[in-house]
Design a protein around this motif. Structure first.
Motif, PDB file in Angstrom:
ATOM      1  N   UNK A   1       0.647  -1.220  -0.191  1.00  0.00           N
ATOM      2  CA  UNK A   1      -0.023   0.019  -0.031  1.00  0.00           C
ATOM      3  C   UNK A   1       0.751   1.230   0.181  1.00  0.00           C
ATOM      4  N   UNK A   2       1.685   1.355   1.018  1.00  0.00           N
ATOM      5  CA  UNK A   2       2.729   2.287   1.042  1.00  0.00           C
ATOM      6  C   UNK A   2       3.288   2.591  -0.476  1.00  0.00           C
ATOM      7  N   UNK A   3       3.936   1.300  -0.985  1.00  0.00           N
ATOM      8  CA  UNK A   3       4.697   1.286  -1.902  1.00  0.00           C
ATOM      9  C   UNK A   3       3.988   1.862  -3.196  1.00  0.00           C
ATOM     10  N   UNK A   4       2.512   1.394  -3.290  1.00  0.00           N
ATOM     11  CA  UNK A   4       1.746   1.718  -4.201  1.00  0.00           C
ATOM     12  C   UNK A   4       1.513   3.517  -4.271  1.00  0.00           C
ATOM     13  N   UNK A   5       1.452   3.925  -3.077  1.00  0.00           N
ATOM     14  CA  UNK A   5       1.172   5.440  -3.090  1.00  0.00           C
ATOM     15  C   UNK A   5       2.648   6.181  -3.462  1.00  0.00           C
ATOM     16  N   UNK A   6       3.628   5.587  -3.104  1.00  0.00           N
ATOM     17  CA  UNK A   6       4.941   6.152  -3.685  1.00  0.00           C
ATOM     18  C   UNK A   6       5.047   5.825  -5.197  1.00  0.00           C
ATOM     19  N   UNK A   7       4.746   4.932  -5.805  1.00  0.00           N
ATOM     20  CA  UNK A   7       4.778   4.501  -7.158  1.00  0.00           C
ATOM     21  C   UNK A   7       3.881   5.632  -7.847  1.00  0.00           C
ATOM     22  N   UNK A   8       2.685   6.002  -7.219  1.00  0.00           N
ATOM     23  CA  UNK A   8       1.793   7.006  -7.810  1.00  0.00           C
ATOM     24  C   UNK A   8       2.401   8.426  -8.049  1.00  0.00           C
ATOM     25  N   UNK A   9       3.156   8.536  -6.979  1.00  0.00           N
ATOM     26  CA  UNK A   9       4.038  10.024  -6.928  1.00  0.00           C
ATOM     27  C   UNK A   9       5.060   9.633  -7.874  1.00  0.00           C
ATOM     28  N   UNK A  10       5.519   8.748  -7.822  1.00  0.00           N
ATOM     29  CA  UNK A  10       6.814   8.592  -8.871  1.00  0.00           C
ATOM     30  C   UNK A  10       6.399   8.749 -10.287  1.00  0.00           C
ATOM     31  N   UNK A  11       5.168   8.230 -10.580  1.00  0.00           N
ATOM     32  CA  UNK A  11       4.695   8.309 -12.023  1.00  0.00           C
ATOM     33  C   UNK A  11       4.180   9.690 -12.179  1.00  0.00           C
ATOM     34  N   UNK A  12       3.672  10.288 -11.579  1.00  0.00           N
ATOM     35  CA  UNK A  12       3.341  11.856 -11.567  1.00  0.00           C
ATOM     36  C   UNK A  12       4.528  12.663 -11.752  1.00  0.00           C
ATOM     37  N   UNK A  13       5.487  12.362 -10.908  1.00  0.00           N
ATOM     38  CA  UNK A  13       6.676  13.113 -11.240  1.00  0.00           C
ATOM     39  C   UNK A  13       7.347  12.722 -12.538  1.00  0.00           C
ATOM     40  N   UNK A  14       7.229  11.602 -13.211  1.00  0.00           N
ATOM     41  CA  UNK A  14       7.691  11.328 -14.563  1.00  0.00           C
ATOM     42  C   UNK A  14       6.794  11.904 -15.602  1.00  0.00           C
ATOM     43  N   UNK A  15       5.777  12.525 -15.072  1.00  0.00           N
ATOM     44  CA  UNK A  15       4.742  13.089 -16.291  1.00  0.00           C
ATOM     45  C   UNK A  15       3.506  12.227 -16.782  1.00  0.00           C
ATOM     46  N   UNK A  16       3.347  10.722 -16.236  1.00  0.00           N
ATOM     47  CA  UNK A  16       2.600   9.961 -16.710  1.00  0.00           C
ATOM     48  C   UNK A  16       1.138  10.219 -16.403  1.00  0.00           C
ATOM     49  N   UNK A  17       0.825  11.249 -15.766  1.00  0.00           N
ATOM     50  CA  UNK A  17      -0.563  11.534 -15.487  1.00  0.00           C
ATOM     51  C   UNK A  17      -0.523  12.972 -14.632  1.00  0.00           C
ATOM     52  N   UNK A  18      -1.672  13.519 -14.673  1.00  0.00           N
ATOM     53  CA  UNK A  18      -1.692  14.901 -13.726  1.00  0.00           C
ATOM     54  C   UNK A  18      -2.062  14.576 -12.634  1.00  0.00           C
ATOM     55  N   UNK A  19      -3.218  14.249 -12.233  1.00  0.00           N
ATOM     56  CA  UNK A  19      -3.855  13.967 -10.741  1.00  0.00           C
ATOM     57  C   UNK A  19      -4.483  12.677 -11.017  1.00  0.00           C
ATOM     58  N   UNK A  20      -5.364  12.291 -11.691  1.00  0.00           N
ATOM     59  CA  UNK A  20      -5.969  10.923 -11.426  1.00  0.00           C
ATOM     60  C   UNK A  20      -5.211   9.669 -12.400  1.00  0.00           C
ATOM     61  N   UNK A  21      -5.000   8.682 -11.777  1.00  0.00           N
ATOM     62  CA  UNK A  21      -4.547   7.619 -12.571  1.00  0.00           C
ATOM     63  C   UNK A  21      -5.286   6.105 -12.241  1.00  0.00           C
ATOM     64  N   UNK A  22      -4.904   5.325 -13.307  1.00  0.00           N
ATOM     65  CA  UNK A  22      -5.212   4.053 -13.190  1.00  0.00           C
ATOM     66  C   UNK A  22      -4.189   2.928 -13.620  1.00  0.00           C
ATOM     67  N   UNK A  23      -3.737   2.477 -12.497  1.00  0.00           N
ATOM     68  CA  UNK A  23      -2.591   1.191 -12.933  1.00  0.00           C
ATOM     69  C   UNK A  23      -2.988  -0.122 -12.569  1.00  0.00           C
ATOM     70  N   UNK A  24      -1.991  -0.778 -12.835  1.00  0.00           N
ATOM     71  CA  UNK A  24      -2.105  -2.425 -12.472  1.00  0.00           C
ATOM     72  C   UNK A  24      -0.964  -2.897 -11.550  1.00  0.00           C
ATOM     73  N   UNK A  25      -1.358  -3.737 -10.725  1.00  0.00           N
ATOM     74  CA  UNK A  25      -0.479  -4.207  -9.705  1.00  0.00           C
ATOM     75  C   UNK A  25      -0.657  -5.657  -9.634  1.00  0.00           C
ATOM     76  N   UNK A  26       0.129  -6.389  -8.816  1.00  0.00           N
ATOM     77  CA  UNK A  26      -0.028  -7.861  -8.640  1.00  0.00           C
ATOM     78  C   UNK A  26      -1.467  -8.326  -8.251  1.00  0.00           C
ATOM     79  N   UNK A  27      -2.016  -7.390  -7.441  1.00  0.00           N
ATOM     80  CA  UNK A  27      -3.444  -7.689  -7.103  1.00  0.00           C
ATOM     81  C   UNK A  27      -4.629  -7.274  -7.964  1.00  0.00           C
TER      82      UNK A  27
END
Ligand SMILES: N[C@H](CCC[C@H](N)C(=O)O)C(=O)O
Length: 262
Positions: free
Chosen positions: A74-100
């Motif tokens: 969960x915490x890693x998920x929140x960090x990955x969302x911030x990382x993806x935002x920092x990489x410019x992959x989305x602005x505010x809302x995102x949908x991603x896929x994880x192992x679950x």
């Protein structure tokens, strides 16, 4: 070979983040354990690869500090969302896929709102609850959290007769602080130690507190590394959807690691 990485932390649960959209990272248990080692490597509770995924903004691939591919973080998920935002992959809302499965998230300035998988089926056993919030979690209630033997007791349960043969479990110790707040300390499987915070664990504790104590959403959860909130909709006893883990995710530093140095 040189590996560029960033370091992020969410309430003190810290992760090596790698932009692996080119899928060049040499996935290897020993290498990941080495990178996560706090004396010999970069130091982290886990390592996360951000990869491309069809129909999603990105894929999150999570490994525990021991180098094994983990369940959801969960915490890693929140960090990955911030990382993806920092990489410019989305602005505010995102949908991603994880192992679950699929996760939606909203990245605000100070907090990430991460939608967790629906939960159904909490197993009650005396003072304990067991459930899967993306990772397996045992929740056990204590009177005095500061006095809890998180490492020794957690380790015993993680490798014990009940959960050991099933691949082990994360173990959460919870003190009820007041009508809407908990204090949680977690022994994490795969790190094999107490971490400063565990997002899927905090989520499990909040759902357990609703199920057992009728605590209402949102629930504030204090951890050693800071404060989180969990909101949810209870559909029936032990059955929850619209679960959100809410809290900060912060970039700490970035660097380059030379694998040839191994
Ligand atoms: N720290 C993570 C949990 C990782 C789960 C992992 N330790 C396992 O079950 O293998 C979190 O924030 O949710």
């Amino acid at each position: 070979m040189k590996i560029s990485f960033s370091k992020y932390q969410g309430t003190g649960n810290d992760f090596i983040m790698i932009d692996d959209r080119a899928e060049q990272f040499p996935v290897d248990k020993n290498l990941i354990a080495f990178l996560c080692h706090r004396r010999f490597g970069i130091g982290a509770d886990g390592l996360i690869l951000l990869r491309n995924a069809e129909n999603y903004d990105f894929r999150m691939v999570y490994f525990n500090a021991d180098g094994g591919e983990g369940s959801m973080c969960g915490n890693g998920g929140r960090c990955t969302v911030r990382f993806a935002q920092d990489l410019g992959l989305f602005e505010e809302n995102t949908t991603f896929i994880a192992v679950d499965g699929e996760h939606k998230a909203v990245a605000c300035e100070d907090e990430i709102f991460l939608n967790m998988i629906d939960v159904s089926g909490i197993q009650h056993d005396g003072n304990d609850d067991f459930m899967n919030t993306g990772s397996p979690h045992l929740v056990t209630y204590v009177e005095d959290i500061e006095a809890a033997e998180v490492f020794n007791e957690g380790k015993k349960i993680r490798y014990g007769d009940v959960y050991g043969p099933l691949g082990g479990t994360n173990v959460n110790f919870v003190e009820v602080l007041n009508e809407d707040s908990l204090y949680v300390r977690t022994y994490e499987r795969g790190v094999e130690d107490e971490t400063y915070s565990c997002g899927t664990g905090v989520t499990a504790c909040a759902l357990s507190a609703h199920d057992r104590l009728q605590m209402e959403s949102p629930i504030n959860v204090k951890t050693r590394g800071g404060n989180l909130r969990v909101s949810f909709v209870a559909q029936a006893p032990g059955k929850f959807d619209n679960i959100y883990l809410i809290g900060p995710a912060i970039k700490v530093f970035e660097g380059v690691f030379k694998v040839d140095d191994l």
